[in-house]
Motif scaffolding. Structure first.
Motif, PDB file in Angstrom:
ATOM      1  N   ALA A 148      -2.772 -32.290  76.295  1.00 46.26           N
ATOM      2  CA  ALA A 148      -1.913 -33.015  75.361  1.00 46.26           C
ATOM      3  C   ALA A 148      -1.111 -31.980  74.593  1.00 46.26           C
ATOM      4  O   ALA A 148      -1.688 -31.099  73.949  1.00 46.26           O
ATOM      5  N   THR A 149       0.201 -32.061  74.686  1.00 42.23           N
ATOM      6  CA  THR A 149       1.065 -31.133  73.972  1.00 42.23           C
ATOM      7  C   THR A 149       1.911 -31.893  72.972  1.00 42.23           C
ATOM      8  O   THR A 149       2.294 -33.044  73.194  1.00 42.23           O
ATOM      9  N   PHE A 150       2.198 -31.229  71.844  1.00 34.71           N
ATOM     10  CA  PHE A 150       3.004 -31.805  70.778  1.00 34.71           C
ATOM     11  C   PHE A 150       4.124 -30.822  70.464  1.00 34.71           C
ATOM     12  O   PHE A 150       3.862 -29.695  70.040  1.00 34.71           O
ATOM     13  N   ASN A 151       5.346 -31.251  70.738  1.00 35.51           N
ATOM     14  CA  ASN A 151       6.503 -30.359  70.586  1.00 35.51           C
ATOM     15  C   ASN A 151       6.288 -29.040  71.315  1.00 35.51           C
ATOM     16  O   ASN A 151       6.615 -27.957  70.814  1.00 35.51           O
ATOM     17  N   GLY A 152       5.699 -29.145  72.504  1.00 34.33           N
ATOM     18  CA  GLY A 152       5.502 -27.982  73.352  1.00 34.33           C
ATOM     19  C   GLY A 152       4.282 -27.153  73.040  1.00 34.33           C
ATOM     20  O   GLY A 152       3.991 -26.189  73.757  1.00 34.33           O
ATOM     21  N   GLU A 153       3.534 -27.512  71.995  1.00 33.76           N
ATOM     22  CA  GLU A 153       2.352 -26.751  71.594  1.00 33.76           C
ATOM     23  C   GLU A 153       1.089 -27.467  72.068  1.00 33.76           C
ATOM     24  O   GLU A 153       1.035 -28.698  72.080  1.00 33.76           O
ATOM     25  N   ASP A 154       0.084 -26.686  72.460  1.00 35.33           N
ATOM     26  CA  ASP A 154      -1.180 -27.257  72.921  1.00 35.33           C
ATOM     27  C   ASP A 154      -1.885 -27.933  71.747  1.00 35.33           C
ATOM     28  O   ASP A 154      -2.499 -27.275  70.913  1.00 35.33           O
ATOM     29  N   LEU A 155      -1.801 -29.250  71.689  1.00 32.04           N
ATOM     30  CA  LEU A 155      -2.367 -29.989  70.569  1.00 32.04           C
ATOM     31  C   LEU A 155      -3.879 -29.858  70.514  1.00 32.04           C
ATOM     32  O   LEU A 155      -4.475 -29.735  69.434  1.00 32.04           O
ATOM     33  N   LEU A 156      -4.522 -29.853  71.666  1.00 37.41           N
ATOM     34  CA  LEU A 156      -5.981 -29.860  71.720  1.00 37.41           C
ATOM     35  C   LEU A 156      -6.589 -28.528  71.285  1.00 37.41           C
ATOM     36  O   LEU A 156      -7.785 -28.471  70.976  1.00 37.41           O
ATOM     37  N   ALA A 157      -5.765 -27.479  71.219  1.00 31.32           N
ATOM     38  CA  ALA A 157      -6.260 -26.171  70.786  1.00 31.32           C
ATOM     39  C   ALA A 157      -6.234 -26.019  69.270  1.00 31.32           C
ATOM     40  O   ALA A 157      -6.758 -25.032  68.747  1.00 31.32           O
ATOM     41  N   LEU A 158      -5.652 -26.991  68.570  1.00 31.28           N
ATOM     42  CA  LEU A 158      -5.513 -26.912  67.118  1.00 31.28           C
ATOM     43  C   LEU A 158      -6.645 -27.639  66.416  1.00 31.28           C
ATOM     44  O   LEU A 158      -7.134 -28.664  66.898  1.00 31.28           O
TER      45      LEU A 158
END
Length: 251
Positions: free
Chosen positions: A60-70
């Motif tokens: 799952a990415t949000f604005n190109g960033e790995d959302l699940l890593a946050l």
């Protein structure tokens, strides 16, 4: 804006999401509908980073960033907002205190200056008026003593104050009467229907979609999206029920 690909997730070792894929572009509002146990709330919790929900596959990415890593607070600072089906009560903490701390924490993470007390109070009153919520309620402890409708309006005030880039709203229409439903729907439009924002609206019923008209409607069944269409798909579900779409519900 939000790109979910082949997402698998479990809770207490029980598979719930089983290969869910979904894309919400910037400026779009998407609705997810589905029967009980389909995985709708699990999806919202996974996106929000709630502990206990384990992602076992997919991305799952949000604005190109790995959302699940946050971490959850990092997702919030990045602009993700999660609206709960049942907003929790926090005794001992006033809503104003809670919201000011939350907003200034996010502003700090983005390198922005904090709002002063006066600036924050002005903003809070503006957003409370938008949702037709008595601003005196914000002086109470978070959601303590609130009716179901007041909790949902207060949560939308919170969304307005935090001004997220993307909102995941889990059954925001739950517990709302006709008037409150209209106010909340209009509030969602006023806050989030913009070309630089996005919304994933999870609901059981078509009624909220009379006010928040989605660009796309998706049916979630047994952990994955099994059918997508325009707003007419929600009206078909309302008229005929999920069993009428046997291919979707049993897929």
């Amino acid at each position: 804006m939000l790109q979910i690909t082949d997402l698998h997730a479990t809770i207490a070792d029980k598979p719930i999401l089983k290969g869910l894929s979904l894309t919400v572009a910037t400026g779009e509002i998407h609705a997810i509908m589905g029967p009980n146990g389909a995985g709708k709330s699990t999806l919202s919790y996974v996106l929000g980073g709630r502990p206990g929900y384990e992602v076992t596959g997919g991305s799952a990415t949000f604005n190109g960033e790995d959302l699940l890593a946050l971490d959850p607070h990092e997702r919030a600072a990045a602009g993700l907002f999660l609206g709960f089906q049942y907003p929790v009560e926090i005794p001992g903490v006033s809503s104003l205190q809670f919201l000011r701390e939350a907003l200034n924490s996010q502003r700090k993470a983005r390198g922005e200056d904090p709002l002063t007390g006066g600036e924050f109070l002005k903003l809070a009153r503006e957003k409370a008026a938008l949702l037709k919520l008595d601003p005196e309620l914000l002086k109470r402890h978070v959601n303590v003593g609130f009716s179901g409708g007041e909790k949902k309006r207060a949560e939308m005030v919170q969304m307005g104050i935090l001004d997220p880039a993307f909102a995941v709203l889990d059954e925001t229409d739950s517990g709302l009467d006709i008037d409150a439903l209209r106010v909340v729907g209009e509030g969602i439009n006023a806050i989030m229907r913009r070309p630089d924002k996005g919304v994933l609206l999870i609901t059981h019923y078509q009624r909220l979609l009379d006010y928040v008209r989605p660009d796309r409607v998706h049916i979630l069944s047994r952990g994955r999206i099994v059918r997508s269409g325009g707003p007419e798909l929600a009206r078909q579900l309302e008229a005929e029920g999920y069993e009428s779409l046997s291919g979707a519900v049993t897929a």
